[in-house]
Design a protein around this motif. Structure first.
Motif, short mmCIF file in Angstrom:
data_model
loop_
_atom_site.label_atom_id
_atom_site.label_comp_id
_atom_site.label_asym_id
_atom_site.label_seq_id
_atom_site.Cartn_x
_atom_site.Cartn_y
_atom_site.Cartn_z
N ALA A 175 0.83 -1.21 0.00
CA ALA A 175 0.00 0.00 0.00
C ALA A 175 0.87 1.26 0.00
CB ALA A 175 -0.93 -0.01 1.22
N ILE A 176 1.92 1.25 0.79
CA ILE A 176 2.81 2.41 0.85
C ILE A 176 3.52 2.61 -0.48
CG2 ILE A 176 4.85 3.37 1.98
CD1 ILE A 176 3.98 1.85 4.51
N LEU A 177 4.01 1.51 -1.06
CA LEU A 177 4.68 1.61 -2.36
C LEU A 177 3.75 2.17 -3.42
CD1 LEU A 177 6.64 -1.77 -2.40
CD2 LEU A 177 7.66 0.50 -2.54
N GLY A 178 2.50 1.75 -3.41
CA GLY A 178 1.55 2.24 -4.40
C GLY A 178 1.24 3.70 -4.23
N VAL A 179 1.10 4.14 -2.98
CA VAL A 179 0.76 5.54 -2.72
C VAL A 179 1.93 6.46 -3.07
CG1 VAL A 179 0.29 7.19 -0.87
CG2 VAL A 179 -1.00 5.06 -1.00
N LEU A 180 3.15 6.03 -2.77
CA LEU A 180 4.32 6.85 -3.11
C LEU A 180 4.59 6.85 -4.60
CD1 LEU A 180 6.80 5.98 -0.21
CD2 LEU A 180 5.34 7.98 -0.48
N ASP A 181 3.95 5.92 -5.33
CA ASP A 181 4.00 5.95 -6.79
C ASP A 181 5.38 5.64 -7.35
OD1 ASP A 181 2.51 8.23 -9.20
OD2 ASP A 181 2.19 6.11 -8.83
N PHE A 182 6.14 4.84 -6.64
CA PHE A 182 7.45 4.44 -7.16
C PHE A 182 7.27 3.63 -8.43
CE2 PHE A 182 9.55 6.50 -4.10
CZ PHE A 182 9.90 5.87 -2.91
N GLY A 183 8.15 3.79 -9.38
CA GLY A 183 8.13 2.98 -10.60
C GLY A 183 6.87 3.16 -11.41
N ARG A 184 6.42 4.40 -11.58
CA ARG A 184 5.16 4.63 -12.28
C ARG A 184 5.15 4.04 -13.69
NH1 ARG A 184 -0.04 5.30 -10.83
NH2 ARG A 184 -1.16 5.64 -12.76
N ASP A 185 6.30 4.00 -14.33
CA ASP A 185 6.36 3.45 -15.69
C ASP A 185 5.99 1.98 -15.74
OD1 ASP A 185 7.07 5.83 -16.73
OD2 ASP A 185 9.23 5.42 -16.81
N ALA A 186 5.99 1.32 -14.59
CA ALA A 186 5.68 -0.11 -14.58
C ALA A 186 4.18 -0.39 -14.57
CB ALA A 186 6.33 -0.78 -13.36
N TRP A 187 3.35 0.60 -14.35
CA TRP A 187 1.92 0.36 -14.30
C TRP A 187 1.39 -0.04 -15.67
CZ3 TRP A 187 -1.53 0.81 -10.11
CH2 TRP A 187 -0.92 1.18 -8.89
N ILE A 188 0.48 -0.99 -15.67
CA ILE A 188 -0.08 -1.54 -16.90
C ILE A 188 -1.52 -1.04 -17.05
CG2 ILE A 188 -0.72 -3.65 -18.14
CD1 ILE A 188 1.47 -5.08 -16.53
N LEU A 189 -1.80 -0.38 -18.14
CA LEU A 189 -3.15 0.13 -18.40
C LEU A 189 -4.03 -0.95 -19.00
CD1 LEU A 189 -2.25 3.61 -19.91
CD2 LEU A 189 -2.73 3.04 -17.52
N ARG A 190 -5.27 -0.96 -18.62
CA ARG A 190 -6.20 -1.98 -19.09
C ARG A 190 -6.30 -1.99 -20.60
NH1 ARG A 190 -11.76 -2.68 -20.26
NH2 ARG A 190 -12.44 -4.79 -19.69
N GLU A 191 -6.40 -0.81 -21.21
CA GLU A 191 -6.55 -0.74 -22.66
C GLU A 191 -5.34 -1.33 -23.38
OE1 GLU A 191 -7.00 1.67 -20.57
OE2 GLU A 191 -9.17 2.06 -20.65
N ASP A 192 -4.15 -1.02 -22.87
CA ASP A 192 -2.94 -1.56 -23.49
C ASP A 192 -2.88 -3.08 -23.35
OD1 ASP A 192 -2.05 0.89 -24.33
OD2 ASP A 192 -0.86 1.26 -22.53
N TRP A 193 -3.27 -3.55 -22.18
CA TRP A 193 -3.23 -4.99 -21.93
C TRP A 193 -4.15 -5.73 -22.89
CZ3 TRP A 193 -0.36 -8.15 -18.93
CH2 TRP A 193 -0.85 -9.43 -18.66
N ILE A 194 -5.34 -5.21 -23.10
CA ILE A 194 -6.32 -5.89 -23.94
C ILE A 194 -5.96 -5.78 -25.41
CG2 ILE A 194 -8.72 -5.83 -24.73
CD1 ILE A 194 -9.50 -5.01 -21.90
N ARG A 195 -5.53 -4.63 -25.86
CA ARG A 195 -5.32 -4.40 -27.30
C ARG A 195 -4.01 -4.97 -27.81
NH1 ARG A 195 -7.02 1.98 -27.02
NH2 ARG A 195 -9.25 1.67 -26.67
#
Length: 590
Positions: A543-563
């Protein structure tokens, strides 16, 4: 960055944690909650599904895990007895064939109507789950389900008609474990020993659907997030090191495709546990219900070569507690079957948590145990519990635990043998040319799509005969640097529910120190005190890692994942910390 330097931590958690869901799945329990919460919801990771076509009056309850060994072999019993006597010598207690002359109570004390122990512990009595509801209008046709409700959302509300009764189609969590053996239900546990519980009796698609259903039920019933609102939320998955990349990809598909969250990211459980305690360098020992993992963290980076996985945990300690009482004939004359009646395992877990500890000398107690028989009601039996310091010592002497009663799922279903610990970030995977359906995974029955992927064999990391002290020592010494080794031996962090066992910290320090070879220049071992509840520290760190937003480039968007499907893209680099390799590769256009 200026904002992060000035904002109050509680304000930051409230602002950024309200739309972030943190999910930490384990073999026996799944922890889920909003990032701004102090503790998550913890639910047994299981589902009981109604079995249609059965006749009333038959004994119908069954387990999906038909491949389990139901009895230990004679050789295992001999090894178990040897381990007990070895522990008895160390703990200065009688051997298996001896009885203490100093204990004032008889072994069995008989049936009681009610009892509360003198130590102040109240004994929990479970009740069978109500699976039937009387329908006063049996001649009427049941109301149709709302078409606007998702297929998973409707599972717990749906009822299956049987005469003038209605069976619930699906029952989740602890309620599923308390379904009577006489009821027409099949209990499914989709994760076993740190992997998807896939076998010839439990298909990959069933596992996938069960995980979807369980998580969806928690989101709706516990967190009150309906499917239509999930596009406003992101998910952070805190995953144990045991999961292979294919399993990780499937879970990403569940949260992005099936559960319809807007984005997701993966963090490794051990790293999250260290971060939850404010540590950047530590040897993290995570002890769950069925698996114990050890891995070293240096400056916020997990070291793959230090990983050791032990296939035992808290449930094995509970089973050992029962075996010891039965061997000493202190257990009441009642039918206790941990496989056929999961409610008995719930009872044993409570007894273990209340009474088991590690310290020298005889540790006995008087407690009330319960029998659960259909049609008889709950029976209460006052009894003497013997050698309560032996079961948790099975962590150091795993022969005591007989882990093969719950063997790991067969791995033959894999076509790619990657896992979170392999350096596969630079490998180019073959990609499906005609990606017309947008997904390769379970939502479209796409498990067969993995047949197109190359095979990368890895070494087996499970250590079946290695005790906890030896595993910690092996993990730390594998770093190969004396300065780091000294720091890690004084920075051991225990996490998971088993870490709450009284006396475990001192036992780990003493036995790890003795396990270090004499030629190593190490003379101090220290287990650090946890700053938060060990059971939830990995979830909290995520939870802390997510809130601090470390490594934002690693987040996977739903649209990108599906398409765009799944492949390693040249545009992103995950080499900096190996826990980021657990992102199910990349999904960018090549």
């Amino acid at each position: 960055m200026d904002y992060l330097k000035t904002v109050v931590p509680s304000q930051l958690m409230a602002e950024r944690g309200s739309n972030l869901i943190v999910i930490n799945p384990g073999s026996a329990n799944v922890r889920m909650g909003f990032a701004h919460q102090q503790i998550p919801v913890s639910v047994p990771h299981c589902i009981a599904r109604y079995m249609s076509g059965t006749n009333d009056g038959q004994k119908k309850f069954s387990l999906q895990d038909q491949n389990l060994n139901r009895q230990a072999t004679p050789t295992q019993h001999v090894e178990c007895e040897k381990a007990y006597d070895m522990i008895a010598t160390l703990m200065k207690i009688p051997f298996l064939d001896e009885e203490s002359e100093n204990y004032p109570f008889p072994s069995k004390m008989g049936h009681v109507d009610g009892y509360k122990s003198s130590s102040g512990r109240s004994d929990t009595i479970f009740t069978w789950t109500n699976v039937l509801e009387t329908n006063p209008n049996s001649s009427m046709v049941a109301e149709p389900l709302d078409n606007k409700v998702s297929k998973h959302e409707s599972l717990d509300q749906a009822k299956i008609r049987s005469g003038d009764h209605e069976y619930r189609e699906s029952i989740f969590g602890e309620e599923a474990l308390k379904v009577s053996p006489s009821q027409p239900y099949c209990l499914r546990c989709p994760i076993r020993r740190g992997h998807f519980n896939i076998s010839q009796h439990y298909s990959a698609q069933q596992v996938y659907e069960d995980i979807c259903a369980i998580w969806d039920w928690i989101l709706i019933e516990k967190l009150h997030i309906l499917p239509a609102a999930r596009n406003a939320f992101s998910v952070l998955l805190v995953l144990p090191e045991t999961f292979d990349n294919r399993e990780i990809k499937e879970m990403l598909s569940i949260v992005l495709q099936e559960l319809r969250f807007s984005s997701a990211v993966i963090h490794q459980e051990s790293l999250a546990a260290a971060f939850g305690n404010g540590l950047s360098t530590a040897c993290v020992v995570h002890m769950g219900a069925q698996v114990t993992s050890v891995i070293c963290i240096e400056d916020g980076v997990a070291l793959p070569a230090t990983s050791v996985t032990l296939p035992f945990g808290g449930e094995d300690i509970s089973r050992s507690l029962l075996w010891i009482q039965q061997h000493h004939q202190t257990w009441p004359s009642m039918h206790t079957h941990l496989l056929n009646k999961p409610i008995d395992l719930l009872m044993l877990n409570k007894l273990k948590e209340s009474y088991c500890q590690i310290r020298d000398g005889e540790i006995n107690a008087v407690a009330v145990v319960h029998s659960y028989e259909e049609g008889i009601g709950v029976g209460s039996h006052k009894t003497r519990l013997y050698a309560l310091n032996v079961p948790p010592m099975g962590l150091f002497y795993p022969m005591l635990l007989i882990p093969e009663e719950y063997p790991p799922p067969p791995r033959s279903w894999f076509h790619d043998h990657e896992d979170m610990l392999e350096d596969t970030w630079h490998l180019e995977f073959p990609r499906k040319v005609d990606n017309t359906d947008g997904l390769f995974l379970g939502g479209n029955g796409g498990l067969s799509a993995w047949e197109n992927y190359s095979v990368f064999p890895t070494r087996l990391k499970e250590e079946y005969n290695l005790g906890l002290a030896d595993a910690i020592t092996k993990s730390i010494l594998s770093t190969g640097r004396i300065d780091l080794q000294r720091k890690l031996f004084t920075s051991i962090q225990l996490a998971g529910g088993v870490a709450l066992t009284s006396g475990l910290v001192a036992a780990v320090e003493e036995r790890v120190l003795h396990a270090i070879p004499s030629n190593e220049a190490i003379d101090i071992v220290e287990v650090l005190q946890s700053r938060s509840d060990s059971t939830y520290v990995a979830w909290k760190g995520g939870a802390i890692l997510g809130v601090l937003d470390f490594g934002r480039d690693a987040w996977i968007l739903r649209e990108d994942w599906i398409r765009n499907g799944i492949h390693i893209g040249s545009g992103r680099k995950y080499k900096d910390s190996y826990f980021l390799q657990a992102q199910a590769m990349c999904y960018m256009n090549s």
